[in-house]
Scaffold this motif. Structure first.
Motif, PDB file in Angstrom:
ATOM      1  N   LEU A  47     -24.158 -65.772 -43.153  1.00  9.62           N
ATOM      2  CA  LEU A  47     -25.451 -65.620 -44.240  1.00  9.62           C
ATOM      3  C   LEU A  47     -25.205 -63.392 -44.952  1.00  9.62           C
ATOM      4  CD1 LEU A  47     -28.297 -66.190 -41.002  1.00  9.62           C
ATOM      5  CD2 LEU A  47     -27.193 -67.914 -42.863  1.00  9.62           C
ATOM      6  N   ASN A  48     -25.500 -63.861 -45.973  1.00 10.74           N
ATOM      7  CA  ASN A  48     -25.784 -62.482 -46.542  1.00 10.74           C
ATOM      8  C   ASN A  48     -27.339 -61.507 -46.606  1.00 10.74           C
ATOM      9  OD1 ASN A  48     -24.023 -64.756 -48.560  1.00 10.74           O
ATOM     10  ND2 ASN A  48     -23.336 -62.173 -49.219  1.00 10.74           N
ATOM     11  N   PRO A  49     -26.713 -60.637 -46.457  1.00  7.67           N
ATOM     12  CA  PRO A  49     -27.572 -59.584 -45.473  1.00  7.67           C
ATOM     13  C   PRO A  49     -29.291 -60.580 -45.453  1.00  7.67           C
ATOM     14  CG  PRO A  49     -26.550 -58.701 -46.646  1.00  7.67           C
ATOM     15  CD  PRO A  49     -26.110 -59.724 -47.004  1.00  7.67           C
ATOM     16  N   PHE A  50     -30.311 -60.104 -45.106  1.00 10.46           N
ATOM     17  CA  PHE A  50     -31.768 -60.214 -45.018  1.00 10.46           C
ATOM     18  C   PHE A  50     -32.586 -59.483 -44.512  1.00 10.46           C
ATOM     19  CE2 PHE A  50     -29.444 -62.221 -41.292  1.00 10.46           C
ATOM     20  CZ  PHE A  50     -29.963 -62.110 -40.335  1.00 10.46           C
ATOM     21  N   TYR A  51     -31.822 -57.971 -43.926  1.00 11.03           N
ATOM     22  CA  TYR A  51     -32.467 -57.410 -43.165  1.00 11.03           C
ATOM     23  C   TYR A  51     -33.438 -56.700 -44.432  1.00 11.03           C
ATOM     24  CZ  TYR A  51     -28.265 -57.702 -41.156  1.00 11.03           C
ATOM     25  OH  TYR A  51     -26.649 -58.676 -40.677  1.00 11.03           O
ATOM     26  N   PRO A  52     -34.034 -56.076 -44.014  1.00  9.49           N
ATOM     27  CA  PRO A  52     -35.124 -55.248 -44.687  1.00  9.49           C
ATOM     28  C   PRO A  52     -34.164 -53.903 -45.922  1.00  9.49           C
ATOM     29  CG  PRO A  52     -36.238 -54.640 -42.562  1.00  9.49           C
ATOM     30  CD  PRO A  52     -34.879 -55.236 -42.419  1.00  9.49           C
ATOM     31  N   SER A  53     -34.936 -54.231 -46.891  1.00  9.84           N
ATOM     32  CA  SER A  53     -34.164 -53.868 -48.834  1.00  9.84           C
ATOM     33  C   SER A  53     -34.609 -53.220 -49.362  1.00  9.84           C
ATOM     34  CB  SER A  53     -33.165 -54.186 -48.638  1.00  9.84           C
ATOM     35  OG  SER A  53     -32.234 -54.211 -49.888  1.00  9.84           O
ATOM     36  N   PRO A  54     -34.809 -52.444 -50.508  1.00  9.14           N
ATOM     37  CA  PRO A  54     -35.598 -52.216 -51.888  1.00  9.14           C
ATOM     38  C   PRO A  54     -34.521 -53.325 -52.908  1.00  9.14           C
ATOM     39  CG  PRO A  54     -34.513 -49.885 -50.842  1.00  9.14           C
ATOM     40  CD  PRO A  54     -33.986 -51.562 -50.030  1.00  9.14           C
ATOM     41  N   GLN A  55     -34.101 -54.428 -52.429  1.00 10.25           N
ATOM     42  CA  GLN A  55     -32.960 -55.074 -53.318  1.00 10.25           C
ATOM     43  C   GLN A  55     -32.397 -54.629 -54.344  1.00 10.25           C
ATOM     44  OE1 GLN A  55     -32.927 -58.776 -52.122  1.00 10.25           O
ATOM     45  NE2 GLN A  55     -33.646 -57.810 -49.986  1.00 10.25           N
ATOM     46  N   ASP A  64     -33.112 -51.098 -42.675  1.00  9.76           N
ATOM     47  CA  ASP A  64     -33.115 -51.183 -41.869  1.00  9.76           C
ATOM     48  C   ASP A  64     -32.285 -51.885 -40.816  1.00  9.76           C
ATOM     49  OD1 ASP A  64     -33.901 -51.198 -39.112  1.00  9.76           O
ATOM     50  OD2 ASP A  64     -36.228 -51.285 -39.081  1.00  9.76           O
ATOM     51  N   TYR A  65     -31.548 -51.638 -40.528  1.00  9.15           N
ATOM     52  CA  TYR A  65     -30.114 -52.197 -39.493  1.00  9.15           C
ATOM     53  C   TYR A  65     -30.421 -53.209 -38.876  1.00  9.15           C
ATOM     54  CZ  TYR A  65     -26.417 -49.678 -41.711  1.00  9.15           C
ATOM     55  OH  TYR A  65     -25.151 -49.324 -43.347  1.00  9.15           O
ATOM     56  N   THR A  66     -31.660 -53.216 -38.030  1.00  9.35           N
ATOM     57  CA  THR A  66     -32.054 -54.436 -36.793  1.00  9.35           C
ATOM     58  C   THR A  66     -33.360 -54.829 -36.377  1.00  9.35           C
ATOM     59  OG1 THR A  66     -33.268 -51.964 -35.732  1.00  9.35           O
ATOM     60  CG2 THR A  66     -30.483 -52.862 -35.672  1.00  9.35           C
ATOM     61  N   ALA A  67     -34.099 -55.048 -38.364  1.00 10.60           N
ATOM     62  CA  ALA A  67     -34.864 -55.987 -38.460  1.00 10.60           C
ATOM     63  C   ALA A  67     -34.023 -56.780 -39.546  1.00 10.60           C
ATOM     64  CB  ALA A  67     -35.786 -54.943 -39.269  1.00 10.60           C
ATOM     65  N   ILE A  68     -35.690 -57.738 -39.665  1.00 13.44           N
ATOM     66  CA  ILE A  68     -35.713 -58.490 -40.517  1.00 13.44           C
ATOM     67  C   ILE A  68     -36.706 -58.394 -41.945  1.00 13.44           C
ATOM     68  CG2 ILE A  68     -36.139 -61.456 -40.718  1.00 13.44           C
ATOM     69  CD1 ILE A  68     -33.987 -60.696 -38.577  1.00 13.44           C
ATOM     70  N   ASN A  69     -36.466 -58.700 -43.071  1.00 14.21           N
ATOM     71  CA  ASN A  69     -36.809 -58.160 -44.316  1.00 14.21           C
ATOM     72  C   ASN A  69     -37.992 -59.338 -44.093  1.00 14.21           C
ATOM     73  OD1 ASN A  69     -37.788 -58.727 -46.425  1.00 14.21           O
ATOM     74  ND2 ASN A  69     -36.466 -58.436 -47.889  1.00 14.21           N
ATOM     75  N   PRO A  70     -39.596 -58.901 -44.330  1.00 13.76           N
ATOM     76  CA  PRO A  70     -40.568 -60.163 -43.867  1.00 13.76           C
ATOM     77  C   PRO A  70     -40.265 -61.693 -45.341  1.00 13.76           C
ATOM     78  CG  PRO A  70     -40.930 -58.679 -43.783  1.00 13.76           C
ATOM     79  CD  PRO A  70     -39.896 -58.119 -44.702  1.00 13.76           C
ATOM     80  N   ASP A  71     -39.904 -61.116 -45.956  1.00 16.52           N
ATOM     81  CA  ASP A  71     -39.617 -61.942 -47.252  1.00 16.52           C
ATOM     82  C   ASP A  71     -38.794 -63.052 -46.689  1.00 16.52           C
ATOM     83  OD1 ASP A  71     -41.451 -60.705 -49.069  1.00 16.52           O
ATOM     84  OD2 ASP A  71     -39.098 -60.095 -50.261  1.00 16.52           O
ATOM     85  N   PHE A  72     -38.262 -63.132 -45.786  1.00 19.05           N
ATOM     86  CA  PHE A  72     -37.070 -63.998 -45.289  1.00 19.05           C
ATOM     87  C   PHE A  72     -37.578 -64.924 -43.640  1.00 19.05           C
ATOM     88  CE2 PHE A  72     -33.911 -61.317 -47.783  1.00 19.05           C
ATOM     89  CZ  PHE A  72     -32.999 -62.578 -48.340  1.00 19.05           C
ATOM     90  N   GLY A  73     -38.607 -63.973 -43.340  1.00 13.65           N
ATOM     91  CA  GLY A  73     -38.946 -64.372 -41.552  1.00 13.65           C
ATOM     92  C   GLY A  73     -39.867 -62.998 -40.891  1.00 13.65           C
ATOM     93  N   THR A  74     -39.070 -64.002 -39.935  1.00  6.02           N
ATOM     94  CA  THR A  74     -39.388 -62.553 -38.460  1.00  6.02           C
ATOM     95  C   THR A  74     -38.464 -62.845 -37.360  1.00  6.02           C
ATOM     96  OG1 THR A  74     -39.987 -64.440 -37.077  1.00  6.02           O
ATOM     97  CG2 THR A  74     -42.069 -63.182 -38.224  1.00  6.02           C
TER      98      THR A  74
END
Ligand SMILES: O=P(O)(O)OC[C@H]1O[C@H](O[C@H]2O[C@H](CO)[C@@H](O)[C@H](O)[C@H]2O)[C@H](O)[C@@H](O)[C@@H]1O
Length: 538
Positions: A47-55, A64-74
């Motif tokens: 899976l390509n990155p789904f972590y928090p990111s300004p994109q 943030d390396y250890t969380a999920i970007n809310p756009d992708f879920g929880t």
């Protein structure tokens, strides 16, 4: 070897399946399609990155390396994905972007605020070197109003980390362990061969500065330490390093099992055979002789030295191989199966990029505003600056943009290919004519299923040595695999016309194991025909 019979499927989560209608693919979308992936037969999902990111770089700029970007879920969605995937016999491989972080990451923010400890997390200098960023322009940018400059080999918002600092290394190992503790057994390390910058940071006008930071000996030390501190004791771990502008010698060292670095490496040389003078933003027909030579060099030398290749035609950074190497107007299906056979029967671990298994193509966007990718946008401006007209520049972007492969997955022929009920973050492609609903029982999908099965059933496919055959043939890429007295000859016609060759006496009584055409006459291949002949018993 426990990994040699595995096949890995790459998902670009942002474009796979959107279950919320926000136009962005999500983790629950992947859960929904696990049955489909199991039916294909793959073992692991990258899976390509789904972590928090300004994109700014589509997730490769992590804040943030250890969380999920809310756009992708929880995180709960992620944990369910791991669980459900394992129920389907599928493991996960996560993208670890450890060379750089987003400037929005708290490490960079603390550094900017004056924290000396965190300033040592980055590569700061009073004077920039002459290195060029991979996304264009200088590789250095002013570090706030300190008068210093920070290094960014990629976008200006992606600050390179200082791997010479043991605290940085430990913080990154903690990241890998965080995900490993969640049940993740695969890791893809982004541009990992550029983490070890030379201690002196010298100017190097030739080659944009690359020799000062690519494949440095210290990188091997870092990888051994990464292995020891994270996945090294996990017998199920499979790791792959993305290697920028690398060499065979280094990839042998990165992957030889006694070195305890990585399982395998991606290199990109075979995907630069349609670059004019090594420049990506140009238009040129691919050079088959160069492609064949590269496959032979990497196949033979990695085989002889005990290294291991990751085999692929497509990924999220590349236009579709079908558009680059095949006469798709006339031979899309035959071409797709030939490309598949040419790597799935070779020595190494095959990767399938989402949509490849149904023969998806590049879109044909009308305007530059349809493109989202930062690299493509920069390149468009660069092309205009160098005198190309708007239409010439757009033609090049159409052929080379990374967005070509990032378009939404085509599930059916409903609006946006069934990817979203909302507005997709990137326009969809030719979903009316090519989609999973229509093509899942088609020739390409079935051929991939068969190739994946063969790798599991036949040790010669998974483990056999690699030897070049018909080295100088102008049309055919051919190789032989050998395993405990068994031999397999694989012939691939890379042209849209009939190709003749002198049959090998050794294979006179061979069994035809694979054929992507209706018939086969030894000595002649139909356009884009692929065959595998085997001797020594099946
Ligand atoms: O073309 P190379 O010099 O051999 O490099 C290989 C690829 O490296 C970069 O890809 C990865 O890192 C980028 C920054 O994190 C990210 O944007 C990309 O999506 C990653 O896969 C480069 O961007 C690619 O174009 C190269 O193919």
């Amino acid at each position: 070897m426990s990994f040699s019979d595995k096949v890995i499927y790459q998902i670009y989560p942002k474009s796979f399946l959107d279950t919320t209608g926000n136009g962005i693919g999500d983790l629950r979308g992947i859960i929904q399609k696990l049955d489909y992936l199991k039916e294909l037969g793959i073992d692991m999902l990258w899976l390509n990155p789904f972590y928090p990111s300004p994109q700014r770089d589509n997730g490769y700029d992590i804040s943030d390396y250890t969380a999920i970007n809310p756009d992708f879920g929880t995180m709960a969605d992620f944990e369910e994905l791991v669980y459900q995937a394992k129920q389907h016999g599928i493991e996960l491989m996560l993208d670890m972007v450890l060379n750089h972080v987003s400037i929005e990451h708290e490490w960079f923010q603390k550094a900017l605020a004056g924290d000396a400890d965190y300033q040592d997390f980055f590569i700061l200098r009073d004077e920039p070197t002459d290195w060029v960023s991979k996304f264009g322009g200088s590789a250095w940018a002013p570090f706030g109003d300190t008068g210093k400059y920070y290094l960014h080999l990629y976008d200006v918002t992606q600050a390179d980390l200082n791997w010479r600092n043991p605290k940085v290394r430990q913080a990154l190992y903690d990241v890998v362990n965080f995900w490993q503790d969640k049940g993740v057994n695969g890791f893809r390390f982004d541009v990992i061969n550029v983490i070890g910058k030379d201690a002196k940071l010298r100017n190097h006008a030739a080659n944009d500065g690359k020799p000062e930071y690519t494949d440095k000996p210290i990188t091997h030390d870092y990888l051994r330490e990464l292995n020891e501190k994270t996945f090294g004791k996990n017998p199920s771990a499979i790791t792959v390093g993305e290697m920028s502008s690398t060499t065979i010698e280094n990839c042998v060292l990165y992957t030889r099992s006694d070195r305890h670095e990585l399982t395998m490496t991606f290199n990109f040389h075979h995907l630069k055979v349609d670059y004019e003078n090594g420049q990506k933003w140009t238009l040129q027909r691919f050079d088959f002789a160069k492609l064949r030579q590269l496959f032979h060099d990497w196949g033979e030398q990695m085989s002889q030295a005990g290294g291991w290749n990751a085999l692929f035609w497509n990924n999220h950074d590349q236009p579709r191989a079908l558009n680059r190497f095949i006469d798709v107007q006339h031979f899309r299906v035959k071409g797709a199966t030939m490309l598949a056979a040419s790597i799935h029967l070779s020595r190494g671990t095959p990767y399938i990029y989402m949509g490849e298994e149904i023969g998806m193509l590049d879109p044909n966007f009308d305007t530059i505003t349809d493109y989202v990718d930062v690299e493509s946008k920069n390149a468009y401006q660069m092309l205009l600056k160098h005198g190309k007209s708007a239409s010439e520049a757009l033609t090049i972007i159409k052929a080379k943009s990374r967005d070509n492969s990032r378009i939404p997955m085509a599930w059916d022929n409903s609006a946006n290919g069934g990817f979203t009920t909302g507005t997709p973050w990137l326009k969809a492609g030719y979903y009316e004519s090519i989609n999973v609903a229509k093509d899942k029982d088609g020739e390409i999908f079935k051929f991939y299923q068969m190739l994946i099965r063969l790798r599991k059933e036949m040790p010669i496919v998974a483990e056999g040595n690699y030897h070049a055959v018909y080295r100088d043939d102008a049309n055919i890429y051919a190789f032989e695999r050998e395993w405990h007295g068994q031999r397999m000859l694989v012939l691939n016609n890379f042209t849209n016309h009939i190709a003749n060759y002198e049959p090998l006496a050794t294979y006179k009584d061979a069994t035809l194991l694979v054929n992507n055409d209706v018939s086969f006459t030894d000595g002649q291949l139909q356009p884009y025909q692929s065959v595998a002949l085997i001797i020594g018993g099946i």
